[in-house]
Structure formats: C-alpha cells, structure tokens
Design a protein around this motif. Structure first.
Motif, mmCIF file in Angstrom:
data_model
loop_
_atom_site.group_PDB
_atom_site.id
_atom_site.type_symbol
_atom_site.label_atom_id
_atom_site.label_comp_id
_atom_site.label_asym_id
_atom_site.label_seq_id
_atom_site.Cartn_x
_atom_site.Cartn_y
_atom_site.Cartn_z
ATOM 1 N N GLY A 43 0.622 -1.094 -0.025
ATOM 2 C CA GLY A 43 -0.021 0.627 0.006
ATOM 3 C C GLY A 43 0.447 0.943 -0.028
ATOM 4 N N MET A 44 1.724 1.980 -0.986
ATOM 5 C CA MET A 44 2.156 2.899 -1.207
ATOM 6 C C MET A 44 1.322 3.824 -1.737
ATOM 7 S SD MET A 44 4.911 2.087 -4.239
ATOM 8 C CE MET A 44 5.797 3.034 -3.686
ATOM 9 N N GLU A 45 1.606 5.069 -0.116
ATOM 10 C CA GLU A 45 0.384 6.080 -0.340
ATOM 11 C C GLU A 45 0.341 6.934 -1.885
ATOM 12 O OE1 GLU A 45 0.724 10.034 2.421
ATOM 13 O OE2 GLU A 45 2.424 8.773 3.161
ATOM 14 N N LEU A 46 -0.533 7.678 -1.544
ATOM 15 C CA LEU A 46 -1.063 8.126 -2.898
ATOM 16 C C LEU A 46 -0.609 9.320 -2.886
ATOM 17 C CD1 LEU A 46 -2.520 7.767 -5.967
ATOM 18 C CD2 LEU A 46 -4.701 8.560 -4.492
ATOM 19 N N SER A 47 -0.182 10.390 -3.764
ATOM 20 C CA SER A 47 0.519 11.976 -3.438
ATOM 21 C C SER A 47 -1.124 12.739 -3.117
ATOM 22 C CB SER A 47 1.244 12.241 -4.104
ATOM 23 O OG SER A 47 0.715 13.384 -5.100
ATOM 24 N N GLN A 48 -0.755 13.828 -1.975
ATOM 25 C CA GLN A 48 -1.755 14.558 -1.870
ATOM 26 C C GLN A 48 -2.419 15.398 -2.831
ATOM 27 O OE1 GLN A 48 -0.311 15.734 1.840
ATOM 28 N NE2 GLN A 48 -2.176 16.143 1.874
ATOM 29 N N CYS A 76 -14.478 10.585 -6.417
ATOM 30 C CA CYS A 76 -15.593 9.824 -5.718
ATOM 31 C C CYS A 76 -14.695 9.526 -4.070
ATOM 32 C CB CYS A 76 -14.982 8.848 -6.898
ATOM 33 S SG CYS A 76 -15.622 7.353 -6.062
ATOM 34 N N GLY A 77 -13.475 9.229 -3.980
ATOM 35 C CA GLY A 77 -13.113 9.307 -2.947
ATOM 36 C C GLY A 77 -14.091 7.225 -2.386
ATOM 37 N N TYR A 78 -14.216 6.789 -2.819
ATOM 38 C CA TYR A 78 -15.207 5.523 -2.324
ATOM 39 C C TYR A 78 -14.243 4.514 -1.653
ATOM 40 C CZ TYR A 78 -17.450 1.010 -2.315
ATOM 41 O OH TYR A 78 -18.711 0.294 -2.035
ATOM 42 N N SER A 79 -14.386 4.162 -0.459
ATOM 43 C CA SER A 79 -13.028 3.255 0.433
ATOM 44 C C SER A 79 -14.237 2.079 0.754
ATOM 45 C CB SER A 79 -12.711 4.190 1.549
ATOM 46 O OG SER A 79 -12.995 3.392 2.440
ATOM 47 N N ILE A 80 -12.874 0.551 0.686
ATOM 48 C CA ILE A 80 -13.763 -0.311 1.207
ATOM 49 C C ILE A 80 -12.509 -0.531 2.077
ATOM 50 C CG2 ILE A 80 -16.100 -1.105 -0.160
ATOM 51 C CD1 ILE A 80 -13.216 -2.547 -1.505
ATOM 52 N N SER A 81 -13.275 -2.433 3.038
ATOM 53 C CA SER A 81 -11.600 -2.733 4.098
ATOM 54 C C SER A 81 -11.018 -3.305 2.978
ATOM 55 C CB SER A 81 -12.431 -3.763 5.117
ATOM 56 O OG SER A 81 -11.345 -4.295 5.276
ATOM 57 N N ALA A 82 -9.856 -3.550 3.287
ATOM 58 C CA ALA A 82 -9.190 -4.563 2.108
ATOM 59 C C ALA A 82 -8.488 -5.681 2.398
ATOM 60 C CB ALA A 82 -8.321 -3.869 1.419
ATOM 61 N N LYS A 83 -9.272 -6.492 4.722
ATOM 62 C CA LYS A 83 -8.901 -7.927 4.568
ATOM 63 C C LYS A 83 -9.468 -8.965 3.679
ATOM 64 C CE LYS A 83 -8.581 -5.809 9.099
ATOM 65 N NZ LYS A 83 -9.126 -5.481 10.302
ATOM 66 N N ASN A 127 -5.187 3.293 5.913
ATOM 67 C CA ASN A 127 -5.332 4.645 6.300
ATOM 68 C C ASN A 127 -4.780 4.980 7.376
ATOM 69 O OD1 ASN A 127 -6.327 2.854 8.859
ATOM 70 N ND2 ASN A 127 -8.597 2.904 7.879
ATOM 71 N N LYS A 128 -5.152 6.011 8.258
ATOM 72 C CA LYS A 128 -5.120 6.347 9.877
ATOM 73 C C LYS A 128 -4.699 4.665 10.820
ATOM 74 C CE LYS A 128 -4.734 11.054 8.151
ATOM 75 N NZ LYS A 128 -6.196 11.982 8.014
ATOM 76 N N LYS A 129 -5.672 4.595 10.550
ATOM 77 C CA LYS A 129 -5.964 3.616 11.904
ATOM 78 C C LYS A 129 -5.255 2.491 11.562
ATOM 79 C CE LYS A 129 -10.676 5.181 12.789
ATOM 80 N NZ LYS A 129 -11.749 4.107 12.341
ATOM 81 N N ASN A 130 -3.999 2.591 10.981
ATOM 82 C CA ASN A 130 -2.936 1.640 10.028
ATOM 83 C C ASN A 130 -4.150 0.624 10.009
ATOM 84 O OD1 ASN A 130 -0.510 0.964 9.713
ATOM 85 N ND2 ASN A 130 -0.319 -0.193 12.076
ATOM 86 N N GLU A 131 -5.314 0.333 8.685
ATOM 87 C CA GLU A 131 -5.646 -0.587 8.221
ATOM 88 C C GLU A 131 -5.498 -0.581 7.210
ATOM 89 O OE1 GLU A 131 -9.436 -0.169 11.776
ATOM 90 O OE2 GLU A 131 -9.849 0.711 9.536
ATOM 91 N N LYS A 132 -5.660 -2.119 6.346
ATOM 92 C CA LYS A 132 -5.772 -2.144 4.729
ATOM 93 C C LYS A 132 -6.709 -1.720 4.245
ATOM 94 C CE LYS A 132 -2.046 -5.676 5.388
ATOM 95 N NZ LYS A 132 -2.429 -6.904 5.426
ATOM 96 N N VAL A 133 -6.756 -0.587 3.286
ATOM 97 C CA VAL A 133 -8.245 -0.545 2.617
ATOM 98 C C VAL A 133 -8.156 0.011 1.077
ATOM 99 C CG1 VAL A 133 -9.309 1.031 4.242
ATOM 100 C CG2 VAL A 133 -7.901 2.021 2.969
ATOM 101 N N ARG A 134 -9.157 -0.146 1.147
ATOM 102 C CA ARG A 134 -8.887 -0.055 -0.628
ATOM 103 C C ARG A 134 -10.084 1.144 -1.423
ATOM 104 N NH1 ARG A 134 -6.986 -3.089 -4.586
ATOM 105 N NH2 ARG A 134 -5.399 -5.404 -3.227
ATOM 106 N N CYS A 192 6.266 4.964 -1.147
ATOM 107 C CA CYS A 192 6.422 4.112 -0.129
ATOM 108 C C CYS A 192 6.610 4.860 1.193
ATOM 109 C CB CYS A 192 7.389 3.022 -0.678
ATOM 110 S SG CYS A 192 7.436 2.245 1.029
ATOM 111 N N CYS A 193 5.761 4.721 2.337
ATOM 112 C CA CYS A 193 5.712 4.817 3.678
ATOM 113 C C CYS A 193 6.983 4.593 3.999
ATOM 114 C CB CYS A 193 4.159 5.724 5.075
ATOM 115 S SG CYS A 193 3.841 3.841 4.053
ATOM 116 N N SER A 194 7.349 3.216 3.997
ATOM 117 C CA SER A 194 7.993 2.999 4.528
ATOM 118 C C SER A 194 9.724 3.151 3.952
ATOM 119 C CB SER A 194 8.545 1.072 4.216
ATOM 120 O OG SER A 194 9.029 0.168 4.387
#
Ligand SMILES: [Zn+2]
Ligand SMILES: [Zn+2]
Ligand SMILES: [Zn+2]
Ligand SMILES: [Zn+2]
Ligand SMILES: [Zn+2]
Ligand SMILES: [Zn+2]
Length: 680
Positions: free
Chosen positions: A613-618, A673-680, A659-666, A626-628
């Motif tokens: 999950g690389m971060e998308l540029s604002q 749009c900004g639609y998001s779902i959990s990626a588990k 995301n900010k809660k350190n959860e994997k999301v799509r 990559c955040c790591s």
C-alpha cells in the motif's frame, strides 16, 4: 724510595687532591716506565696519558710495540670517545691504533696530510678516504664528508664525488666540463648517472643547474620535461643535414606520440609549421580532441589540400564537414579533391561516409531522399555491427545532439514534440517551443535556443533538441544542422514526423547502451553471454535472462525487460518483487506488474522494499510513495493503470493503501469519488 714517592703523588692526583703540571707528569711517567705492572693501578685516563708520554719518548721499536698494544687494549675496553682526544695523530697513525680509530678521526688525519692535488700522497690518501667512506654506514656519510667540505681538490675526485649530495655533484661536474667536446663525454655520462639516481621531485632542481650545451647531449635530454626536450631538439635541427634532421623529427614524433593528451597539444603548437605537419607528427593528431584537430588542419581543409585527412580521427573528420558546411560556400572543390585522395587512401569509416554523402546531397538536392535512405541504412548497419561485436558503449559523437539537462541520465537527447493529445499532434505544423522528455517521466523540456542564455528555472527542463540551430559554433553542430543545410528531410515508412527521426535514433542508441551496461555482471563486471537482437530500430526490446559465465557467486538468471507500462528497463537486480499472478517483476519506476491485472494496481506493493500500500500523493494522483522506504513511483498513462474498477464511479481503480488507523483499505483513486472499502 722513588717508587713510593711516585705512588704518593699519583694517588693524590687520582683522588683529585693535587693538580700537577704536564711537565711534572712527564717526569713521573718516565720513571714509571720501569715498573709496567704498577701502571695497572692507575685510573684509565692517567694510564692512557702515561702510555702516550712513554710512547712519545721511547725509541726502541719492540718496547714501543708493547706499549702500543697496551694502549690499544685500554682503548678497546674503555670505549669512550673522550679518551681519544688525548692521543696525538702520530700515535693514531700506527697500524695497531689506526685500525680501531673512528672513521672521522682517520679521515681528519688523511685530509690534514694533503694540501693540493700535487701532493705525493694525494692519490694514496684519496684511496684511503674512499675506502673509509665505502665501509661507512649510510647515516654517517654526511658527517664524514663535512670534514673536507672546503677542500674542492678532495671532493672533485671521482672516487669521492659520488658520496656528495646530488646537487653538489652536479655543480662540481659542471665545473669540470671543458671546451673540448671529446673530453666531456665521460663527464656527461657521470651527470646522467647522477640524474638517473635522483628522486623525481629533485630532478627539476638538478636540471636547472645545467646549461643548454649540456642538455643537448642525448643522455641528458632524456631527463628533461617534454616541452624543454622539444625546444632543445628543435634547436638541433640544421638546414644542411637532411638525414640528421630526419632522426631528430623521428624523435620528436616519438615523444609526441608517447606523451599525455593534455601535453600533446601544447607540444604540437611548439613546433614550427615546417615540422608540425610532417608525417611523424601527423600520426599523433588523432589522439587530440576533435576540435583541436580541426583547428590544427583547418587551413589545409579550407584550401582543399587533403593530405592530412587520413590522420584525423572520425570525430574530427565529421567536425571538418560541419565547419566546411557552416563556413564555406563552395563545397564542390572539396568534394572533387576528396575524390582524388579517395583513390589512394579510401575512407572506410561508415559514419564519416554518411556525413560525406550528406555533404554531397547539398550539391544534389534532387537526390536528397535517396541519400537519406542510404545514410539511414549505413547508420543501422554501423550500430548493429558494433553492438554485436564490441562490449564498448556505442559512441555516435558528434552526430547526435546531446541531452542537456543534468537531471536526465542519457547521453543523446530523446525529446519529443510536446503534444497534449495524440489528436492534436497531427495538427501541429508550426514549430513548438517545448518538448517532453521520455527519460524524465515525460516532464516538459524547453527547446534549446542558442541566442537566449537560459535563465535557470526550478520547474521544467531545458535544452531539448528538435530543430537545427545553424547559428551555433560548428563544434556544436549535429546531424540536425547537417540535414538542414543539405535540405534533407528524414522520411521512413513508419516515421510519423521528420522531427522524430533523430530522437528515435538517439533513443535506440541510449537504450542499447543502457542494456549493454546492464549486461555487466555486478560481481566481476564482465559482459554476460547474450544474443540480443539489436536489429529492431523503433522496436521494443524483448525479455531475456542472463547469467555470468563465472557461475557461483556471480549474477545468475538476471532478467531484463522493457516495462510495458513506462518503457524503462526492468532489471531483476533492482526489481526484486514479482506479481503474484504471473511472476512479472514489478517495475521500479512505475510499479506496473501483470499487464491487464484486475486485482493489482501499480503501487499496491512498493517495488523497492515490498511494503504493502504505497501512499497516494495529495497533490498529484500520478505519484505514489512508500511510507517505509520513501521510494516514489510515477504511475503510467491512465489507460495502462490496472486493478479493480471502483463499484461507485466505475472510472477510478481501487488502490490498496493504509489508513490513519493503520488498517488496510482500498480507496478509489479518483479524488472526486473517494469511495473506500476494507481490504481484509
Ligand atoms: Zn532530453
Ligand atoms: Zn561475474
Ligand atoms: Zn526512471
Ligand atoms: Zn514501468
Ligand atoms: Zn518501499
Ligand atoms: Zn470511484
């Protein structure tokens, strides 16, 4: 009794209670000679003084020998320099004492015995001094030679000279030089020997002590720096003797041929023109910078005297044609003259032949396209032949314009016309002022303009070359200017626009060179065995796997491929992560994996470190970071982006991120749009 009285006096002297004059000591010691065993009770200093006194006064040789041997014993055992001061030279000279006397004492005595070269014992004493110096330890030499530092007649003897410091040797030898040349040969050899033994940092000082008449000798000439050497050799040239002059010119040629490149041009300019363009010198011309070669021979070229042509390097020959086309109206005389020299020394270099053909086309505009096709085929042949047969990087200088921005790491400019869409491109007719650089993620690159000095801007690149700029110096010309002047417009069946020709050629050469450097084993640097097809100008480079022939521990199964997403080279030594679907190595530049994947989007995995999950540029949703490991990628063109389509907007792709809660999301990549779902 006498003896008792003597003992009283002596013991008082020894205890220091009594000072006694030399005169009285002599008397006492004379008496004392009769009682040798009693001398042993004296302290060493008195014992030595006593013996010196006795030896000085005794006449019988046998008795004297006994006393000398007693003295020798004492000196050997006492081993103290101070005791030697009490012993006069005439006692030292006795063989028994001489052999144990110090080097400096012996040399001092030998030196004091001679006052000039005519002395009968001069030769003998020099031999003795030389022997002592020869036996002496290196660190004592300086002190020993200082004993006769004012005596020129000792120092200048050949046996002694070599022990002096280099600079003094040279000064003395120089003073010895006579007007008679025949006698000097030996002295010159001696000077040469001093020079040959001298450390290189001292050599200059020594040479500065020598007059030109000495430097002229071949033996000495060897040691001179090249510039001075040439000047002296030139001074030896004589009008009358051709044969001797030829020998000197051969030597000058050899010197220029073997010297360093920076020095070579300076040396050549030191030569008078009558020497500079002799064959022996011309042979070194091709080592010089191409521009320097052109400047050296330009008068000949401009006057169509082409005997120098064969001595020039390829690049210099090409620059000559550039200069000819820029500065000369009438090129047909040159071409005629050229035809003549071709019969004797044909021009075999295909790139030079290309340029000559273009020059010819200038005179024959109706055959321009025919010449272009020939030239194109010669280029392709040249590139393929060299890429196949050599492991060197391809060098097409000075034919292709160089890539100028320092941020871009390719040699030749690949700038393309700046177009917003492919549709617009067809409509572009006027000259555009901007290119885009395929080697800098399609960043815009302003066109090079020779008249305007570039104001540095921190946005955008500068220096792309799409059009000829004939006002530039001939040194900076390329095929762009050459085509322009010759009226040639590149045209090939699969070439959309003539402006694309050179940039595509450049792109091809850059790519071949990039692959060549990637073909090197990262362990040993050897080129890995390969059979890449280079024959495809304008075609994509095919997947291949390479291994170093040195086997274990070296590069093994290295995968090289051109990325389908961004066109950069994927190299498995950099791209360590593979897509789960078909093991495609993720592109380190754009993140692309499996083509047409409907589960993976570029950047879902960092291609450098494998973090999810690389971060998308604002600011720009073409970039992900990559955040790591902080590696950043630029996503390929919109239509090449892969992954799950957004169920909400049906336009964006659902990218994997954290995301900010350190959860994997799509989340949907479309910012609106900004639609998001959990990626588990
Ligand atoms: Zn460029
Ligand atoms: Zn290797
Ligand atoms: Zn890149
Ligand atoms: Zn890529
Ligand atoms: Zn990373
Ligand atoms: Zn969406």
């Amino acid at each position: 009794s006498d003896l008792e009285e003597i003992f009283n006096i002596i013991s008082n002297v020894q205890d220091g209670n009594l000072e006694i004059s030399q005169e009285n000591i002599s008397k006492i010691y004379n008496l004392y000679a009769d009682y040798p065993e009693a001398r042993n009770s004296l302290n060493i200093k008195l014992h030595i003084q006593c013996l010196v006194e006795l030896i000085s006064n005794i006449e019988y040789a046998s008795t004297k020998d006994i006393l000398l041997s007693e003295l020798r014993e004492l000196l050997v055992h006492s081993n103290l320099a101070a005791f030697w001061l009490d012993i006069p030279d005439y006692i030292i000279l006795d063989q028994q004492i001489w052999s144990i006397a110090s080097e400096s004492r012996r040399i001092g005595i030998l030196v004091s015995q001679i006052s000039n070269q005519q002395d009968l014992i001069y030769q003998d004493n020099i031999l003795k001094i030389a022997d002592i110096l020869k036996e002496s330890a290196e660190e004592n030499i300086t002190e020993l030679i200082s004993i006769f530092k004012d005596k020129e007649f000792i120092k200048s003897h050949n046996l002694i000279l070599k022990y002096l410091p280099d600079i003094e040797q040279i000064t003395i030898l120089r003073a010895k030089l006579k007007n008679d040349v025949n006698q000097n040969a030996e002295i010159i050899s001696q000077i040469a020997e001093v020079l040959s033994k001298s450390p290189s940092d001292k050599l200059q000082i020594l040479l500065s002590k020598l007059p030109d008449s000495v430097k002229k000798w071949d033996e000495i000439l060897e040691f001179l720096p090249p510039e001075e050497k040439i000047l002296i050799m030139l001074s030896k040239l004589k009008k009358e003797s051709q044969i001797q002059n030829q020998t000197i010119i051969n030597k000058i040629g050899y010197l220029i041929n073997t010297t360093s490149n920076e020095e070579r041009i300076i040396l050549i300019y030191l030569l008078p023109e009558g020497v500079r363009y002799k064959e022996e010198i011309l042979k070194s011309f091709h080592f010089l910078l191409p521009e320097d070669q052109v400047k050296l021979v330009w008068d000949f070229i401009a006057n169509n005297s082409l005997f120098i042509w064969q001595y020039l390097s390829r690049q210099a020959k090409i620059l000559c044609i550039y200069r000819l086309m820029k500065e000369t109206e009438n090129t047909s005389t040159f071409l005629n003259e050229f035809k003549d020299i071709q019969k004797i020394t044909p021009e075999n270099d295909n790139l030079v032949r290309c340029v000559l053909k273009i020059l010819w086309a200038k005179e024959h505009p109706e055959r321009g396209n025919e010449v272009f096709q020939q030239v194109h085929n010669l280029f392709i042949q040249y590139v393929i032949k060299n890429a196949t047969n050599s492991t060197e990087l391809l060098n097409l200088d000075p034919l292709l314009p160089y890539c100028q921005p320092t941020e871009v790491k390719v040699k030749y400019c690949e700038g393309r016309l700046w177009t917003m869409t492919d549709n617009q491109a067809a409509e572009v007719t006027a000259l555009v002022s901007r290119a885009c650089c395929p080697r800098a993620r399609q960043r815009p690159c302003d066109l090079f303009e020779p008249s305007k000095p570039r104001v540095n801007s921190n946005y955008g690149l500068y220096g792309a070359r799409l059009y000829a700029e004939c006002s530039q110096d001939w040194e900076k010309w390329s095929l762009l200017e050459l085509f322009k002047v010759a009226g040639i417009v590149p045209s090939l069946s699969d070439l959309k626009r003539p402006e694309d020709y050179l940039t595509k050629l450049s792109g091809w050469i850059n790519r071949i060179n990039e692959i060549r450097s990637r073909l090197k084993c990262s362990v040993c640097g050897d080129i890995m065995p390969h059979n890449i097809e280079y024959a495809k100008f304008l075609a994509k480079f095919r997947v291949t796997v390479f291994s170093c022939k040195h086997g274990k521990g070296h590069d093994y199964n290295i995968y090289l491929n051109e990325c389908w997403g961004c066109g950069e080279i994927i190299d498995s030594r950099e791209s360590k992560y593979q897509s789960s679907e078909d093991k495609y190595y993720l592109c380190i530049h754009c993140g692309s994996g499996t083509q047409n994947s409907d589960s993976y989007t570029q950047g879902d995995i960092c291609p450098k470190c494998g973090t999810l999950g690389m971060e998308l540029s604002q600011y720009n949703n073409r970039y992900r970071k990559c955040c790591s490991c902080n590696h950043s990628i630029k996503l390929p063109d919109e239509k090449k982006i892969t992954g799950i389509k957004c169920p909400q907007c049906r336009a964006g792709r659902m990218i994997l991120t954290v995301n900010k809660k350190n959860e994997k999301v799509r989340i949907c990549r479309s910012s609106s749009c900004g639609y998001s779902i959990s990626a588990k």
